[in-house]
Scaffold this motif. Structure first.
Motif, PDB file in Angstrom:
ATOM      1  N   THR A 161       0.857  -1.096  -0.085  1.00  0.00           N
ATOM      2  CA  THR A 161      -0.147   0.002   0.115  1.00  0.00           C
ATOM      3  C   THR A 161       0.815   1.249  -0.162  1.00  0.00           C
ATOM      4  O   THR A 161       0.259   2.315  -0.176  1.00  0.00           O
ATOM      5  CB  THR A 161      -0.981   0.052   1.073  1.00  0.00           C
ATOM      6  N   ASP A 162       2.247   1.269   0.119  1.00  0.00           N
ATOM      7  CA  ASP A 162       2.892   2.491   0.113  1.00  0.00           C
ATOM      8  C   ASP A 162       3.188   2.831  -1.415  1.00  0.00           C
ATOM      9  O   ASP A 162       3.889   3.833  -1.653  1.00  0.00           O
ATOM     10  CB  ASP A 162       4.502   2.127   0.649  1.00  0.00           C
ATOM     11  N   GLU A 163       2.898   1.854  -2.314  1.00  0.00           N
ATOM     12  CA  GLU A 163       3.159   2.339  -3.860  1.00  0.00           C
ATOM     13  C   GLU A 163       1.746   2.600  -4.758  1.00  0.00           C
ATOM     14  O   GLU A 163       0.977   1.594  -4.392  1.00  0.00           O
ATOM     15  CB  GLU A 163       4.136   1.403  -4.476  1.00  0.00           C
ATOM     16  N   SER A 164       1.935   3.386  -5.543  1.00  0.00           N
ATOM     17  CA  SER A 164       0.682   3.543  -6.100  1.00  0.00           C
ATOM     18  C   SER A 164       0.861   3.993  -7.741  1.00  0.00           C
ATOM     19  O   SER A 164       1.796   4.588  -8.086  1.00  0.00           O
ATOM     20  CB  SER A 164      -0.055   5.070  -5.531  1.00  0.00           C
ATOM     21  N   VAL A 165      -0.024   3.564  -8.403  1.00  0.00           N
ATOM     22  CA  VAL A 165      -0.200   4.099  -9.917  1.00  0.00           C
ATOM     23  C   VAL A 165      -1.405   4.867 -10.011  1.00  0.00           C
ATOM     24  O   VAL A 165      -2.456   4.468  -9.673  1.00  0.00           O
ATOM     25  CB  VAL A 165      -0.037   2.954 -10.692  1.00  0.00           C
ATOM     26  N   ILE A 166      -1.437   6.094 -10.560  1.00  0.00           N
ATOM     27  CA  ILE A 166      -2.522   6.931 -10.581  1.00  0.00           C
ATOM     28  C   ILE A 166      -3.257   7.083 -11.963  1.00  0.00           C
ATOM     29  O   ILE A 166      -2.354   7.238 -12.827  1.00  0.00           O
ATOM     30  CB  ILE A 166      -2.035   8.265  -9.959  1.00  0.00           C
ATOM     31  N   LEU A 167      -4.332   6.876 -11.844  1.00  0.00           N
ATOM     32  CA  LEU A 167      -5.078   7.132 -13.291  1.00  0.00           C
ATOM     33  C   LEU A 167      -5.885   8.282 -13.047  1.00  0.00           C
ATOM     34  O   LEU A 167      -6.577   8.676 -12.128  1.00  0.00           O
ATOM     35  CB  LEU A 167      -6.090   5.885 -13.686  1.00  0.00           C
ATOM     36  N   SER A 168      -5.560   9.519 -13.832  1.00  0.00           N
ATOM     37  CA  SER A 168      -6.334  10.606 -13.372  1.00  0.00           C
ATOM     38  C   SER A 168      -6.945  11.364 -14.434  1.00  0.00           C
ATOM     39  O   SER A 168      -6.758  10.898 -15.794  1.00  0.00           O
ATOM     40  CB  SER A 168      -5.588  11.747 -12.886  1.00  0.00           C
ATOM     41  N   ALA A 169      -8.003  11.928 -14.341  1.00  0.00           N
ATOM     42  CA  ALA A 169      -8.808  13.001 -15.172  1.00  0.00           C
ATOM     43  C   ALA A 169      -9.535  14.213 -14.721  1.00  0.00           C
ATOM     44  O   ALA A 169      -9.871  13.984 -13.327  1.00  0.00           O
ATOM     45  CB  ALA A 169      -9.951  11.866 -15.951  1.00  0.00           C
ATOM     46  N   GLY A 193     -14.557   8.856 -18.047  1.00  0.00           N
ATOM     47  CA  GLY A 193     -15.232   7.669 -18.540  1.00  0.00           C
ATOM     48  C   GLY A 193     -13.895   6.605 -18.724  1.00  0.00           C
ATOM     49  O   GLY A 193     -14.131   5.328 -18.364  1.00  0.00           O
ATOM     50  N   CYS A 194     -12.900   6.838 -19.267  1.00  0.00           N
ATOM     51  CA  CYS A 194     -12.045   6.059 -19.588  1.00  0.00           C
ATOM     52  C   CYS A 194     -11.564   5.339 -18.279  1.00  0.00           C
ATOM     53  O   CYS A 194     -11.000   4.411 -18.038  1.00  0.00           O
ATOM     54  CB  CYS A 194     -10.956   6.613 -20.362  1.00  0.00           C
ATOM     55  N   ILE A 195     -11.092   6.377 -17.357  1.00  0.00           N
ATOM     56  CA  ILE A 195     -10.425   5.943 -16.206  1.00  0.00           C
ATOM     57  C   ILE A 195     -11.477   4.955 -15.235  1.00  0.00           C
ATOM     58  O   ILE A 195     -11.001   4.343 -14.630  1.00  0.00           O
ATOM     59  CB  ILE A 195      -9.640   6.869 -15.338  1.00  0.00           C
ATOM     60  N   LEU A 215      -7.690   6.111  -8.475  1.00  0.00           N
ATOM     61  CA  LEU A 215      -8.517   7.097  -9.559  1.00  0.00           C
ATOM     62  C   LEU A 215      -8.460   8.335  -8.709  1.00  0.00           C
ATOM     63  O   LEU A 215      -9.005   8.658  -8.017  1.00  0.00           O
ATOM     64  CB  LEU A 215     -10.019   6.477  -9.686  1.00  0.00           C
ATOM     65  N   ALA A 216      -8.127   9.371  -9.538  1.00  0.00           N
ATOM     66  CA  ALA A 216      -8.009  10.835  -8.941  1.00  0.00           C
ATOM     67  C   ALA A 216      -8.591  11.747 -10.181  1.00  0.00           C
ATOM     68  O   ALA A 216      -8.176  11.738 -11.280  1.00  0.00           O
ATOM     69  CB  ALA A 216      -6.595  11.337  -8.952  1.00  0.00           C
ATOM     70  N   PHE A 217      -9.840  12.318  -9.837  1.00  0.00           N
ATOM     71  CA  PHE A 217     -10.702  13.238 -10.481  1.00  0.00           C
ATOM     72  C   PHE A 217     -10.337  14.513 -10.343  1.00  0.00           C
ATOM     73  O   PHE A 217     -10.786  14.983  -9.157  1.00  0.00           O
ATOM     74  CB  PHE A 217     -12.389  12.629 -10.383  1.00  0.00           C
ATOM     75  N   TRP A 218      -9.541  15.294 -11.002  1.00  0.00           N
ATOM     76  CA  TRP A 218      -9.123  16.609 -10.709  1.00  0.00           C
ATOM     77  C   TRP A 218     -10.247  17.578 -10.979  1.00  0.00           C
ATOM     78  O   TRP A 218     -10.936  17.450 -11.816  1.00  0.00           O
ATOM     79  CB  TRP A 218      -7.874  17.156 -11.196  1.00  0.00           C
ATOM     80  N   SER A 219     -10.310  18.686 -10.132  1.00  0.00           N
ATOM     81  CA  SER A 219     -11.093  19.544 -10.440  1.00  0.00           C
ATOM     82  C   SER A 219     -10.092  21.080 -10.829  1.00  0.00           C
ATOM     83  O   SER A 219      -9.176  20.938 -10.671  1.00  0.00           O
ATOM     84  CB  SER A 219     -12.021  20.096  -9.183  1.00  0.00           C
ATOM     85  N   ALA A 220     -10.877  21.841 -11.232  1.00  0.00           N
ATOM     86  CA  ALA A 220     -10.469  23.364 -11.691  1.00  0.00           C
ATOM     87  C   ALA A 220      -9.103  23.368 -12.590  1.00  0.00           C
ATOM     88  O   ALA A 220      -8.302  24.189 -12.524  1.00  0.00           O
ATOM     89  CB  ALA A 220     -10.106  23.964 -10.383  1.00  0.00           C
ATOM     90  N   VAL A 248      -5.633  11.535 -18.140  1.00  0.00           N
ATOM     91  CA  VAL A 248      -6.384  11.344 -19.552  1.00  0.00           C
ATOM     92  C   VAL A 248      -7.201  12.589 -19.844  1.00  0.00           C
ATOM     93  O   VAL A 248      -7.824  13.016 -19.012  1.00  0.00           O
ATOM     94  CB  VAL A 248      -7.167  10.271 -19.842  1.00  0.00           C
ATOM     95  N   ASP A 249      -6.993  13.347 -20.918  1.00  0.00           N
ATOM     96  CA  ASP A 249      -7.590  14.578 -21.245  1.00  0.00           C
ATOM     97  C   ASP A 249      -8.016  14.698 -22.548  1.00  0.00           C
ATOM     98  O   ASP A 249      -7.190  14.552 -23.644  1.00  0.00           O
ATOM     99  CB  ASP A 249      -6.943  15.473 -20.744  1.00  0.00           C
ATOM    100  N   THR A 250      -9.425  14.596 -22.791  1.00  0.00           N
ATOM    101  CA  THR A 250      -9.896  15.054 -24.334  1.00  0.00           C
ATOM    102  C   THR A 250      -9.441  13.896 -25.229  1.00  0.00           C
ATOM    103  O   THR A 250      -8.880  14.271 -25.914  1.00  0.00           O
ATOM    104  CB  THR A 250      -9.601  16.376 -24.727  1.00  0.00           C
TER     105      THR A 250
END
Ligand SMILES: [Zn+2]
Length: 349
Positions: A161-169, A193-195, A215-220, A248-250
């Protein structure tokens, strides 16, 4: 996608369940106490424990990226402008999906060590500007009151749990301006939708990853990458354990096999995406920035391997009211999901 310059009582009836949520707009007058309290009703009282293939509702697992794109582009979400009621409804939608899939909340820690799905921060007001036919934001008066907003973060925990792979949008877009809805189906409901789709696929397989898949969904993002930058200043996941950020963007328009990426060096995340692209017999090129960027930017500046995957022709109809679900090509979304799935599998399993 953004230029470099840079929630209210509601019921959300999408997907499967109705979510009550109290708003963050009450907090606008309390500058010293930003958004955290406003997300209390987005916290699951008892986060569901992940029991592979047992407690996960099949309704949530069966959803597709196009389902998410159609849902988040609806008028009800008012173009998901950061800090707006529409964005809070989109945040509630994301909580509903993450909770339905049994993901652990990985946002702010609240009382009794309980974690929230939301990672709260505040934003400055912005001014709208049309630039080459695109609606963009300029930073407004920084002495004005800040508005609460939040990233939404959850994940599938690995054996380490100390290591992470982030999928973000980023899940925010431009809102409604001069009476026109900017629904942001491609920018960036497509990335959201993709992540989600990659996570659903991993959960259907039922294998426990070696590393956390987050999964990280960023705002702003549209206001200058404020959400992802805020996460790096106040992280809820150990930054030194992040192996890669796949942003992932557009990603849903243009010729199906033609992708592009942004990154400031040939890092581990770039290499994993390039390998997955070539296994899927697609093409990818480093895109020029020309004043544009996305949420990999601040991760790269912190020397964290990060890449943004996008459509080669991402700029076409970007930041116009024509960015609607019919503009998004389902075949391209499916291929983008395959590529991301391959890249995540290489680094997290
Ligand atoms: Zn954008």
């Amino acid at each position: 996608m953004s230029t470099r310059r840079g929630f209210i009582k509601c019921m959300v009836g999408l997907g499967a369940s109705l979510l009550p949520c109290n708003g963050w707009s009450d907090l606008l007058m309390h500058n010293s106490q930003p958004a955290q309290a406003s997300f209390k009703n987005l916290v699951p009282k008892k986060p569901p424990a992940l029991n592979f293939n047992q407690d996960i509702t099949t309704t949530y697992l069966k959803r597709t990226a196009m389902d998410d794109i159609l849902a988040l582009s609806q008028q009800e979400f008012e173009g998901r402008r950061a800090g707006s009621l529409g964005e809070e409804k989109a945040a509630a939608y994301l909580v509903d999906q993450m909770r339905g899939l049994g993901l652990d909340p990985l946002g702010d820690t609240i009382e009794n060590q309980q974690r929230n799905y939301s990672h709260a921060f505040t934003i400055y007001p912005v001014l709208e500007e049309f630039s080459y036919g695109r609606l963009t934001f300029l930073q407004g008066d920084p002495s004005s009151l800040r508005t609460p907003s939040a990233n939404m973060i959850g994940g599938l925990l690995g054996t380490n749990t100390d290591e992470s792979v982030i999928l973000s949008a980023h899940y925010d877009h431009l809102g409604i301006f001069q009476g026109k809805l900017y629904s942001g189906a491609n920018d960036n409901a497509s990335g959201v939708g993709c992540i989600l789709d990659v996570m659903r696929r991993l959960l259907r397989e039922g294998l426990k990853p070696k590393r956390n898949v987050v999964l990280a969904f960023w705002s702003a993002e549209e206001m200058g990458f404020v959400g992802s930058h805020s996460f790096l200043k106040d992280p809820t996941i150990m930054l030194s354990g992040i192996q890669a950020v796949f942003n992932v963007d557009t990603v849903g328009n243009g010729p199906v096999g033609e992708f592009a990426f942004w990154a400031n060096n040939n890092n581990r995340a770039v290499q994993a995406v390039q390998a997955a692209v070539s296994r899927n017999k697609a093409k990818i090129m480093l895109a020029p920035n020309n004043g544009h960027n996305s949420d990999q930017l601040y991760f790269n500046l912190e020397h964290i391997p990060a890449v943004t995957l996008m459509s080669r022709d991402w700029l076409y109809k970007n930041h116009t009211p024509e960015d609607v679900p019919s503009f998004v090509e389902p075949q391209k979304i499916a291929l983008a999901c395959d590529i991301l799935y391959g890249a995540v599998h290489e680094l997290a399993f």
